[in-house]
Design a protein around this motif. Structure first.
Motif, PDB file in Angstrom:
ATOM      1  N   MET A   1      80.370 -52.597  43.199  1.00 52.96           N
ATOM      2  CA  MET A   1      79.588 -52.171  42.062  1.00 52.96           C
ATOM      3  C   MET A   1      80.378 -52.491  40.790  1.00 52.96           C
ATOM      4  O   MET A   1      81.581 -52.307  40.748  1.00 52.96           O
ATOM      5  CB  MET A   1      79.323 -50.666  42.160  1.00 52.96           C
ATOM      6  CG  MET A   1      78.622 -50.103  40.951  1.00 52.96           C
ATOM      7  SD  MET A   1      78.350 -48.314  40.990  1.00 52.96           S
ATOM      8  CE  MET A   1      77.512 -48.100  42.522  1.00 52.96           C
ATOM      9  N   THR A   2      79.687 -52.931  39.785  1.00 49.06           N
ATOM     10  CA  THR A   2      80.343 -53.207  38.506  1.00 49.06           C
ATOM     11  C   THR A   2      80.403 -51.929  37.664  1.00 49.06           C
ATOM     12  O   THR A   2      79.625 -50.993  37.870  1.00 49.06           O
ATOM     13  CB  THR A   2      79.582 -54.274  37.699  1.00 49.06           C
ATOM     14  OG1 THR A   2      78.281 -53.762  37.379  1.00 49.06           O
ATOM     15  CG2 THR A   2      79.469 -55.589  38.463  1.00 49.06           C
ATOM     16  N   ILE A   3      81.305 -51.901  36.715  1.00 50.71           N
ATOM     17  CA  ILE A   3      81.393 -50.785  35.777  1.00 50.71           C
ATOM     18  C   ILE A   3      80.068 -50.659  35.024  1.00 50.71           C
ATOM     19  O   ILE A   3      79.563 -49.548  34.813  1.00 50.71           O
ATOM     20  CB  ILE A   3      82.573 -50.974  34.804  1.00 50.71           C
ATOM     21  CG1 ILE A   3      83.913 -50.938  35.558  1.00 50.71           C
ATOM     22  CG2 ILE A   3      82.531 -49.946  33.687  1.00 50.71           C
ATOM     23  CD1 ILE A   3      84.295 -49.598  36.137  1.00 50.71           C
ATOM     24  N   ARG A   4      79.490 -51.786  34.648  1.00 46.20           N
ATOM     25  CA  ARG A   4      78.199 -51.774  33.951  1.00 46.20           C
ATOM     26  C   ARG A   4      77.143 -51.031  34.779  1.00 46.20           C
ATOM     27  O   ARG A   4      76.413 -50.180  34.276  1.00 46.20           O
ATOM     28  CB  ARG A   4      77.739 -53.194  33.633  1.00 46.20           C
ATOM     29  CG  ARG A   4      76.356 -53.269  32.990  1.00 46.20           C
ATOM     30  CD  ARG A   4      75.886 -54.685  32.637  1.00 46.20           C
ATOM     31  NE  ARG A   4      76.099 -55.671  33.670  1.00 46.20           N
ATOM     32  CZ  ARG A   4      77.040 -56.654  33.616  1.00 46.20           C
ATOM     33  NH1 ARG A   4      77.817 -56.783  32.564  1.00 46.20           N
ATOM     34  NH2 ARG A   4      77.164 -57.505  34.594  1.00 46.20           N
ATOM     35  N   LYS A   5      77.069 -51.336  36.088  1.00 46.28           N
ATOM     36  CA  LYS A   5      76.087 -50.702  36.964  1.00 46.28           C
ATOM     37  C   LYS A   5      76.395 -49.209  37.131  1.00 46.28           C
ATOM     38  O   LYS A   5      75.483 -48.381  37.110  1.00 46.28           O
ATOM     39  CB  LYS A   5      76.039 -51.402  38.331  1.00 46.28           C
ATOM     40  CG  LYS A   5      74.945 -50.884  39.221  1.00 46.28           C
ATOM     41  CD  LYS A   5      73.573 -51.145  38.606  1.00 46.28           C
ATOM     42  CE  LYS A   5      72.441 -50.742  39.507  1.00 46.28           C
ATOM     43  NZ  LYS A   5      71.134 -50.922  38.868  1.00 46.28           N
ATOM     44  N   LEU A   6      77.645 -48.875  37.286  1.00 46.24           N
ATOM     45  CA  LEU A   6      78.027 -47.475  37.413  1.00 46.24           C
ATOM     46  C   LEU A   6      77.608 -46.681  36.178  1.00 46.24           C
ATOM     47  O   LEU A   6      77.014 -45.606  36.289  1.00 46.24           O
ATOM     48  CB  LEU A   6      79.537 -47.340  37.634  1.00 46.24           C
ATOM     49  CG  LEU A   6      80.076 -45.913  37.721  1.00 46.24           C
ATOM     50  CD1 LEU A   6      79.449 -45.147  38.876  1.00 46.24           C
ATOM     51  CD2 LEU A   6      81.594 -45.944  37.844  1.00 46.24           C
ATOM     52  N   LYS A   7      77.884 -47.215  34.990  1.00 42.61           N
ATOM     53  CA  LYS A   7      77.477 -46.553  33.746  1.00 42.61           C
ATOM     54  C   LYS A   7      75.961 -46.359  33.710  1.00 42.61           C
ATOM     55  O   LYS A   7      75.471 -45.318  33.294  1.00 42.61           O
ATOM     56  CB  LYS A   7      77.923 -47.361  32.534  1.00 42.61           C
ATOM     57  CG  LYS A   7      79.401 -47.329  32.283  1.00 42.61           C
ATOM     58  CD  LYS A   7      79.724 -48.220  31.084  1.00 42.61           C
ATOM     59  CE  LYS A   7      81.186 -48.295  30.780  1.00 42.61           C
ATOM     60  NZ  LYS A   7      81.467 -49.194  29.640  1.00 42.61           N
ATOM     61  N   GLU A   8      75.240 -47.382  34.141  1.00 43.53           N
ATOM     62  CA  GLU A   8      73.777 -47.311  34.157  1.00 43.53           C
ATOM     63  C   GLU A   8      73.306 -46.204  35.109  1.00 43.53           C
ATOM     64  O   GLU A   8      72.410 -45.429  34.776  1.00 43.53           O
ATOM     65  CB  GLU A   8      73.206 -48.657  34.605  1.00 43.53           C
ATOM     66  CG  GLU A   8      71.702 -48.700  34.752  1.00 43.53           C
ATOM     67  CD  GLU A   8      71.242 -50.022  35.365  1.00 43.53           C
ATOM     68  OE1 GLU A   8      70.332 -49.984  36.216  1.00 43.53           O
ATOM     69  OE2 GLU A   8      71.802 -51.086  35.003  1.00 43.53           O
ATOM     70  N   LEU A   9      73.920 -46.114  36.277  1.00 45.82           N
ATOM     71  CA  LEU A   9      73.503 -45.136  37.273  1.00 45.82           C
ATOM     72  C   LEU A   9      73.805 -43.700  36.859  1.00 45.82           C
ATOM     73  O   LEU A   9      73.079 -42.784  37.225  1.00 45.82           O
ATOM     74  CB  LEU A   9      74.174 -45.433  38.618  1.00 45.82           C
ATOM     75  CG  LEU A   9      73.716 -46.704  39.324  1.00 45.82           C
ATOM     76  CD1 LEU A   9      74.618 -47.020  40.503  1.00 45.82           C
ATOM     77  CD2 LEU A   9      72.264 -46.578  39.761  1.00 45.82           C
ATOM     78  N   ILE A  10      74.854 -43.506  36.099  1.00 47.07           N
ATOM     79  CA  ILE A  10      75.254 -42.144  35.744  1.00 47.07           C
ATOM     80  C   ILE A  10      74.896 -41.744  34.313  1.00 47.07           C
ATOM     81  O   ILE A  10      75.162 -40.620  33.899  1.00 47.07           O
ATOM     82  CB  ILE A  10      76.766 -41.923  35.979  1.00 47.07           C
ATOM     83  CG1 ILE A  10      77.603 -42.778  35.038  1.00 47.07           C
ATOM     84  CG2 ILE A  10      77.119 -42.159  37.441  1.00 47.07           C
ATOM     85  CD1 ILE A  10      79.089 -42.503  35.076  1.00 47.07           C
TER      86      ILE A  10
END
Length: 117
Positions: A1-10
C-alpha cells in the motif's frame, strides 16, 4: 500500500483513533500491539515500516528521544503530548522489561500534569 492510499483510507477516521497491528490473535483483536513509530528502509528507499513496541527497544528509543529533546530545547508539553499520541506508556522507559519505578513515576507525573492520562 502506498502512503497516498493509506491517507485516503484513513482520512475520515477520528484524529485520536489508535492504530494497531493485527497479530493474528483471537478474541476480537484484544492482544494486538499498537504501532508506535516507523522507519524507512535503508535498502529500499520506497519502503516505510510501521513498528510496534515488540519490534524495537523502547527504552533505548526513548532515551535517545529525551536527549534530542534536551539538545534541541523541545518544549516539555510538546514532548509529553508526542509521547502520548504515539502510544508510549510510562513502563516503556523500563530498560529490557525491568521495572524502573523512578522513570515510570516521572513519566506518569508528567502525563498527568499535562492532562494526557
Amino acid at each position: 500500500m502506498t502512503i497516498r492510499k493509506l491517507k485516503e483510507l484513513i482520512e475520515n477516521l477520528p484524529d485520536d483513533m489508535r492504530i494497531y497491528a493485527d497479530d493474528g490473535s483471537n478474541g476480537m483483536f484484544s492482544d494486538n500491539n499498537e504501532f508506535l513509530t516507523f522507519v524507512t528502509s535503508r535498502v529500499n528507499e520506497n519502503m516505510c515500516i510501521l513498528q510496534t513496541r515488540e519490534d524495537f527497544d523502547t527504552a533505548d528509543e526513548l532515551e535517545a528521544w529525551c536527549e534530542y529533546a534536551s539538545e534541541n530545547d523541545m518544549d516539555e508539553q510538546e514532548f509529553w503530548t508526542e509521547f502520548s499520541e504515539r502510544g508510549y506508556v510510562p513502563a516503556d522507559f523500563s530498560p529490557y522489561g525491568m521495572v524502573d519505578e523512578e522513570r515510570e513515576e516521572w513519566a506518569d507525573k508528567n502525563l498527568r500534569n499535562y492532562g494526557l492520562i
